[in-house]
Design an enzyme around this catalytic site. Structure first.
Site, PDB file in Angstrom:
ATOM      1  CG  ASP A 177      -7.162  15.407  18.572  1.00  0.00           C
ATOM      2  OD1 ASP A 177      -6.542  15.980  19.494  1.00  0.00           O
ATOM      3  OD2 ASP A 177      -7.176  15.840  17.417  1.00  0.00           O
ATOM      4  CG  HIS A 178      -3.537  15.004  23.565  1.00  0.00           C
ATOM      5  ND1 HIS A 178      -2.790  14.707  22.460  1.00  0.00           N
ATOM      6  CD2 HIS A 178      -3.027  16.154  24.056  1.00  0.00           C
ATOM      7  CE1 HIS A 178      -1.876  15.641  22.296  1.00  0.00           C
ATOM      8  NE2 HIS A 178      -1.998  16.522  23.244  1.00  0.00           N
ATOM      9  CG  HIS A 240      -3.720  18.165  17.934  1.00  0.00           C
ATOM     10  ND1 HIS A 240      -4.367  17.047  18.408  1.00  0.00           N
ATOM     11  CD2 HIS A 240      -2.401  17.869  17.972  1.00  0.00           C
ATOM     12  CE1 HIS A 240      -3.471  16.127  18.727  1.00  0.00           C
ATOM     13  NE2 HIS A 240      -2.274  16.592  18.456  1.00  0.00           N
TER      14      HIS A 240
END
Ligand code: NAD
Length: 487
Positions: A177-178, A240
């Protein structure tokens, strides 16, 4: 400032889908940047694996072109570029067939870290994992990296987890999950757990509410058809925003260790109350000034997919009972900005005259633009004229406070280096992803059942009126979305 870059161990990093958009735009430029700062050791190798009939030189040319496009400043240092390209290899591998696998096995070295980055459709995760295992390419120490979307709902996420776990242990699986790779997100942990100042205040006695906003100014032009199958809830909130909520709300882990941190995050998700429909506002941007509507971009005039969602979320535990978390995300909004705003309660008894527009203390953790942290305080307005109050901010923009070194590296490059280091702290664990879907699924099913269309909103606005009402009903206001050009 002294360089703090510590080279990682030598590695073979195999990128499946190496000719794809993500590899060209994020993964390869990220690796190149790590190379230029000296983090890649001698003996590091990057192996592109994709279906295309390419030889190593054509693949290197493709990378050179991508770097010139997506990391132009760096790529102009041609000496570094050529050295980087010398580390790159290519292997034509068909994930679904037999071509290329034995060649890939022969290429692998025994004495270095092996990592496999699956930058391909999730439908290929199981197949590629199986082939890596069956051909003896993946060892017990190898790492496998997978991209979002991790499932479409709980059931599909469970299938993906089962597919991966059929050949890899959870300790080998790195779900990206950047958002977790962003400097500020990690700083949130440092702020909370490396300072004695905040923790005593970090609860419902002192915090009135928390607002988490991820706002984008672009619409879904160009990828509307893909986006239309997910919507803001699946694309942003389940992953996110949920990660940001977890890091804000979690209990202090007993140590900074991947499983200790992730255990605490899972506990937050499990403590979330079901969200009732009246606490949610879904929106969809309409057409304006010659620009198409969401439905135009999605290619479906009747689409009911949301491009915006705002909601009130409650965490049923001792720390947060009575302190709601408001989440908001959307496309085509006023600006591109992401932040976590922790809004403190007013003093219990005010001895000064009421101040017009008084907002009180707030701690703002900015993810973009200008990563940093701001603390809003009330002080005396300087000069004569009695005791008048004013609000000022203590502002820490990392780039100003810490200089060149603080320039945030892209989230991808940090995360890839963490994979090589074998550090899973900033990656989602399988049970965490499933818990987040178990929370999100009933909300999405509720919309599917009622078939209530999303509320329209104007491009460039802060979302539909109903999202403002959600806050007004509680006697609160959203923070302004700052307007900043898309970068
Ligand atoms: P893409 O379609 O541009 O690239 C797909 C790559 O997979 C290509 O290199 C193709 O050759 C390879 N491929 C497809 N089928 C194959 C097969 N049978 N055998 C071997 N290789 C095969 O896709 P993308 O945008 O790069 O996305 C890759 C993954 O990353 C997807 O899961 C996507 O959801 C995810 N993702 C992408 C982005 C982004 O910004 N592009 C952002 C987040 C997540």
């Amino acid at each position: 400032m002294v360089s703090r870059v510590i080279p990682v161990d030598p590695f073979d990093l195999v990128i499946f889908g190496a000719t794809g958009d993500l590899a060209r735009r994020k993964i390869l430029p990220g690796l190149f940047h790590r190379f230029t700062v000296g983090q890649m050791p001698e003996g590091a190798r990057i192996v592109g694996a994709a279906r295309s009939e390419l030889d190593a030189d054509s693949f290197r040319k493709m990378i050179r072109d991508s770097l010139l496009e997506f990391a132009p400043k760096l790529a102009q240092e041609s000496a570094a570029l050529e050295q980087f390209l010398a580390m790159v290899h290519y292997m034509r591998v068909d994930a679904a067939g037999d071509a290329g696998w034995s060649g890939l096995k022969d290429l692998m070295r025994d004495d270095v870290v092996r990592a496999f980055y699956l930058s391909v459709s999730p439908s290929l995760f199981g197949t590629i994992g199986g082939k890596l295992h069956d051909h003896g390419i993946a060892t017990a120490e190898s790492r496998i990296v997978v991209e979002k979307p991790f499932g479409h709902d709980l059931e599909t996420a469970q299938v993906l987890n089962a597919d991966l776990r059929a050949n890899f242990d959870e300790s080998q699986i790195y779900r990206i999950d950047h958002y977790l790779g962003k400097e500020t997100v990690q700083n949130l942990m440092a702020l909370r757990f490396a300072n004695a100042l905040w923790e005593p205040l970090w609860n419902s006695t002192h915090i009135d509410h928390v607002q988490i906003t991820v706002s984008e100014s672009l619409g879904v032009e160009g990828r509307g058809e893909y986006y239309d199958k997910s919507g803001a809830m699946r694309d942003m909130v389940q992953n996110h925003l949920m990660q940001l909520l977890c890091l804000t709300a979690m209990e202090p882990p007993s140590r900074f260790d991947p499983n200790a941190v992730r255990d605490e995050k899972v506990k937050v998700i499990e403590a979330l109350e079901p969200v009732v429909q009246k606490d949610i506002a879904r929106g969809q941007y309409r057409a304006a000034q010659g620009e198409g509507s969401y439905c135009d971009h999605a290619g479906d005039p009747d689409s009911r997919t949301e491009s915006f969602v705002a909601m009130k979320v409650k965490i049923a535990n001792w720390r947060w009972a009575g302190t709601p978390f408001y989440l908001r995300t959307g496309k085509k909004l006023r600006g591109r900005s992401s932040e976590i705003a922790v809004i403190f309660r007013d003093p219990p008894h005010m001895i000064f005259p009421a101040m017009e527009g008084h907002k009180g203390n707030a701690l703002i953790i900015r993810l973009q633009p200008d990563e940093g942290i701001t603390l809003r305080n009330t002080i005396k307005d300087p000069g004569p004229g009695g005791m008048r109050l004013a609000e000022v901010s203590l502002d820490m923009t990392f780039a100003d406070a810490l200089g060149e070194q603080a320039t945030p590296q892209d989230a991808y490059e940090r995360l890839i280096m963490d994979v090589i280091r074998g550090d899973q702290t900033l990656f989602m664990r399988g049970d965490e992803v499933e818990a987040a879907w178990a929370w999100a699924d009933p909300i999405i099913h509720g919309w599917e059942e009622t078939r209530q269309p999303p509320y329209p909103y104007d491009p460039g606005s802060s979302g539909p009126e109903e999202a403002l009402m959600l806050m007004h009903r509680d006697g609160r206001r959203w923070r302004e979305i700052t307007r900043k050009d898309e970068t």
